[in-house]
Design a protein around this motif. Structure first.
Motif, PDB file in Angstrom:
ATOM      1  N   ALA A  25      28.035 -18.798  29.589  1.00  0.00           N
ATOM      2  CA  ALA A  25      28.617 -19.722  29.927  1.00  0.00           C
ATOM      3  C   ALA A  25      30.156 -18.897  30.177  1.00  0.00           C
ATOM      4  O   ALA A  25      31.128 -19.732  31.103  1.00  0.00           O
ATOM      5  CB  ALA A  25      28.463 -20.649  28.653  1.00  0.00           C
ATOM      6  N   LEU A  26      30.955 -18.162  29.084  1.00  0.00           N
ATOM      7  CA  LEU A  26      32.275 -18.069  29.090  1.00  0.00           C
ATOM      8  C   LEU A  26      32.552 -17.128  30.443  1.00  0.00           C
ATOM      9  O   LEU A  26      33.081 -17.364  31.312  1.00  0.00           O
ATOM     10  CB  LEU A  26      32.760 -17.297  28.093  1.00  0.00           C
ATOM     11  CG  LEU A  26      32.708 -17.506  26.910  1.00  0.00           C
ATOM     12  CD1 LEU A  26      33.218 -17.425  25.824  1.00  0.00           C
ATOM     13  CD2 LEU A  26      33.258 -18.909  27.047  1.00  0.00           C
ATOM     14  N   LEU A  27      31.141 -16.380  31.097  1.00  0.00           N
ATOM     15  CA  LEU A  27      31.557 -15.397  32.158  1.00  0.00           C
ATOM     16  C   LEU A  27      31.429 -16.536  33.541  1.00  0.00           C
ATOM     17  O   LEU A  27      32.316 -15.748  34.335  1.00  0.00           O
ATOM     18  CB  LEU A  27      30.098 -14.723  32.257  1.00  0.00           C
ATOM     19  CG  LEU A  27      30.543 -13.159  31.172  1.00  0.00           C
ATOM     20  CD1 LEU A  27      29.331 -12.171  32.300  1.00  0.00           C
ATOM     21  CD2 LEU A  27      31.655 -12.457  31.610  1.00  0.00           C
ATOM     22  N   LEU A  28      30.372 -17.443  33.257  1.00  0.00           N
ATOM     23  CA  LEU A  28      30.464 -18.772  34.522  1.00  0.00           C
ATOM     24  C   LEU A  28      31.727 -18.446  34.695  1.00  0.00           C
ATOM     25  O   LEU A  28      32.018 -18.891  35.929  1.00  0.00           O
ATOM     26  CB  LEU A  28      29.369 -19.377  34.261  1.00  0.00           C
ATOM     27  CG  LEU A  28      27.938 -18.648  34.614  1.00  0.00           C
ATOM     28  CD1 LEU A  28      26.804 -19.523  33.682  1.00  0.00           C
ATOM     29  CD2 LEU A  28      27.325 -18.240  35.552  1.00  0.00           C
ATOM     30  N   ARG A  29      32.243 -19.052  33.673  1.00  0.00           N
ATOM     31  CA  ARG A  29      34.019 -20.022  33.350  1.00  0.00           C
ATOM     32  C   ARG A  29      35.334 -18.797  34.207  1.00  0.00           C
ATOM     33  O   ARG A  29      35.290 -18.740  35.603  1.00  0.00           O
ATOM     34  CB  ARG A  29      34.042 -20.561  32.269  1.00  0.00           C
ATOM     35  CG  ARG A  29      35.571 -20.703  31.985  1.00  0.00           C
ATOM     36  CD  ARG A  29      36.357 -20.323  31.003  1.00  0.00           C
ATOM     37  NE  ARG A  29      36.312 -20.249  30.378  1.00  0.00           N
ATOM     38  CZ  ARG A  29      37.013 -19.349  29.186  1.00  0.00           C
ATOM     39  NH1 ARG A  29      36.727 -20.272  27.868  1.00  0.00           N
ATOM     40  NH2 ARG A  29      37.259 -18.315  28.564  1.00  0.00           N
TER      41      ARG A  29
END
Length: 205
Positions: free
Chosen positions: A155-159
């Motif tokens: 989720a952090l990478l996608l952000r």
């Protein structure tokens, strides 16, 4: 997994009964799903990533929500069929497609290999959602243990990379804290299936 899992025991644990049971599990849930394995492009310069794709047989023609599942196993064990029973139960009740990703395991492939594999699988899933009967605007991330930690990292990478949007994440007892110094980590020393030593082995890997 025996209590006190040490690094030299990882190969034995990978050959254990849990692997055999997971491979015997009927991912069609008695014919409720059509299941297929697909090899999709991995991160740059890395091998392809294997996705287990399960589509409801009796689902309406409209694009369905997608549950993107990341398996557990302390980053050192497991494959895309491990722990998929729960997402399949949800999908059968809610009418959703399940995509379960397989990632390279540590210690042979330490960070960031696992999360980069998980990211590559999600990018493919979002880009080919309609092809597999899914809705690219209704993707939920889900993972338990190591899968929960990788789901949070995804989720952090996608952000940060402005990757495909997701509408939520479900983290089940996620592997987030590498310090191994909580009260419960000491209470679990030498007890049960996944104890303090196993936790140290996993994080060190």
């Amino acid at each position: 997994v025996p209590p006190g899992l040490t690094p030299d025991e990882i190969p034995t644990a990978r050959r254990g009964a849990s692997k055999e049971l997971a491979e015997l599990f009927d991912v069609t849930m008695g014919g409720a799903f059509e299941a297929e394995e697909r090899a999709v492009p991995g991160p740059g310069g890395a091998p392809d990533v294997s996705l287990l794709i399960c589509r409801p047989v009796a689902a309406p023609a409209a694009p369905l929500p997608v549950i993107y599942h990341v398996h557990g196993g302390g980053m050192i064990l497991g494959h895309n069929r491990a722990g998929v029973e729960a997402p399949l139960d949800w999908a059968r009740e809610l009418g959703a497609v399940v995509v379960s990703v397989e990632y390279r395991l540590a210690p042979e492939h330490p960070h960031p290999a696992p999360v980069e594999d998980v990211y590559a699988g999600l990018v493919w899933t979002a880009g080919h959602a309609e092809e597999i009967g899914g809705d690219p605007d209704r993707i939920v991330l889900a993972g338990a243990s190591a899968g929960g930690g990788l789901t949070a990292a995804l989720a952090l990478l996608l952000r940060d990379r402005e990757g495909p949007p997701v509408i939520g994440q479900l983290l089940m007892y996620p592997m987030l804290d590498d310090r191994n110094d909580t009260v419960s980590s000491h209470q679990m020393a030498g007890v049960g299936v996944w104890d303090r030593t196993a936790n140290d082995t996993a994080w060190t890997a």
